[in-house]
Design a protein around this motif. Structure first.
Motif, short mmCIF file in Angstrom:
data_model
loop_
_atom_site.label_atom_id
_atom_site.label_comp_id
_atom_site.label_asym_id
_atom_site.label_seq_id
_atom_site.Cartn_x
_atom_site.Cartn_y
_atom_site.Cartn_z
N SER A 35 0.82 -1.21 0.00
CA SER A 35 0.00 0.00 0.00
C SER A 35 0.86 1.26 0.00
O SER A 35 0.43 2.30 -0.50
N ALA A 36 2.08 1.18 0.51
CA ALA A 36 2.99 2.32 0.43
C ALA A 36 3.36 2.60 -1.03
O ALA A 36 3.45 3.76 -1.44
N GLY A 37 3.55 1.55 -1.79
CA GLY A 37 3.79 1.73 -3.22
C GLY A 37 2.59 2.35 -3.91
O GLY A 37 2.73 3.23 -4.76
N LEU A 38 1.39 1.90 -3.53
CA LEU A 38 0.18 2.47 -4.10
C LEU A 38 0.00 3.93 -3.66
O LEU A 38 -0.56 4.74 -4.41
N LEU A 39 0.47 4.23 -2.48
CA LEU A 39 0.40 5.61 -1.97
C LEU A 39 1.12 6.56 -2.92
O LEU A 39 0.69 7.69 -3.14
N LEU A 40 2.21 6.08 -3.51
CA LEU A 40 3.01 6.91 -4.42
C LEU A 40 2.43 6.95 -5.83
O LEU A 40 2.78 7.85 -6.60
N THR A 41 1.58 5.99 -6.18
CA THR A 41 1.16 5.88 -7.58
C THR A 41 -0.33 6.02 -7.83
O THR A 41 -0.74 6.06 -8.99
#
Length: 128
Positions: A35-41
């Motif tokens: 979800s941290a990756g999704l936070l950026l994208t």
């Protein structure tokens, strides 16, 4: 004799619950990385990461509860309780750092927590 069998069965159930709690914690920490990756994208990444933080914190509390329940009835080592308490402290620090937007410490601490959780799970699986 029957009391001993019951105590042994109770200790096994506590150990199984502990292993499940550690596995759940490990999974939630991994999902936080996703979800941290999704936070950026993506636009919904922040919501997912925020909800995931609450779930991860709950999983850390569940780990502590499971450790206490596995320790108390069987009179085993309190070491898992100390490990679970340490994870709850790390999770608390992680939440504070996330709210304060300190990614320079928040991200490495998350990686450390995931590694320690995998290690705890591997040790728990090994001792069974």
């Amino acid at each position: 004799m029957a009391a001993q069998v019951t105590a042994t069965a109770s200790a096994r159930r506590g150990a199984s619950f502990l292993q499940i709690a550690i596995a759940l914690q490990t999974l939630t920490i991994f999902l936080q990385a996703v979800s941290a990756g999704l936070l950026l994208t993506s636009s919904y990444g922040e919501t997912l990461h925020s909800v995931g933080a609450r779930v991860m914190y709950g999983a850390s509390m569940l780990y502590l509860l499971a450790a206490v329940l596995a320790w108390k009835p069987g009179g085993g080592s309190p070491r898992p309780v100390w490990h679970a308490s340490g994870f709850l402290v790390l999770a608390s620090v992680q939440v504070v750092l996330g709210i304060a937007h300190v990614p320079s410490v928040h991200l490495p601490l998350g990686v450390l927590m995931f590694g320690l959780s995998v290690l705890a799970l591997a040790r728990r699986t090994e001792t069974r």
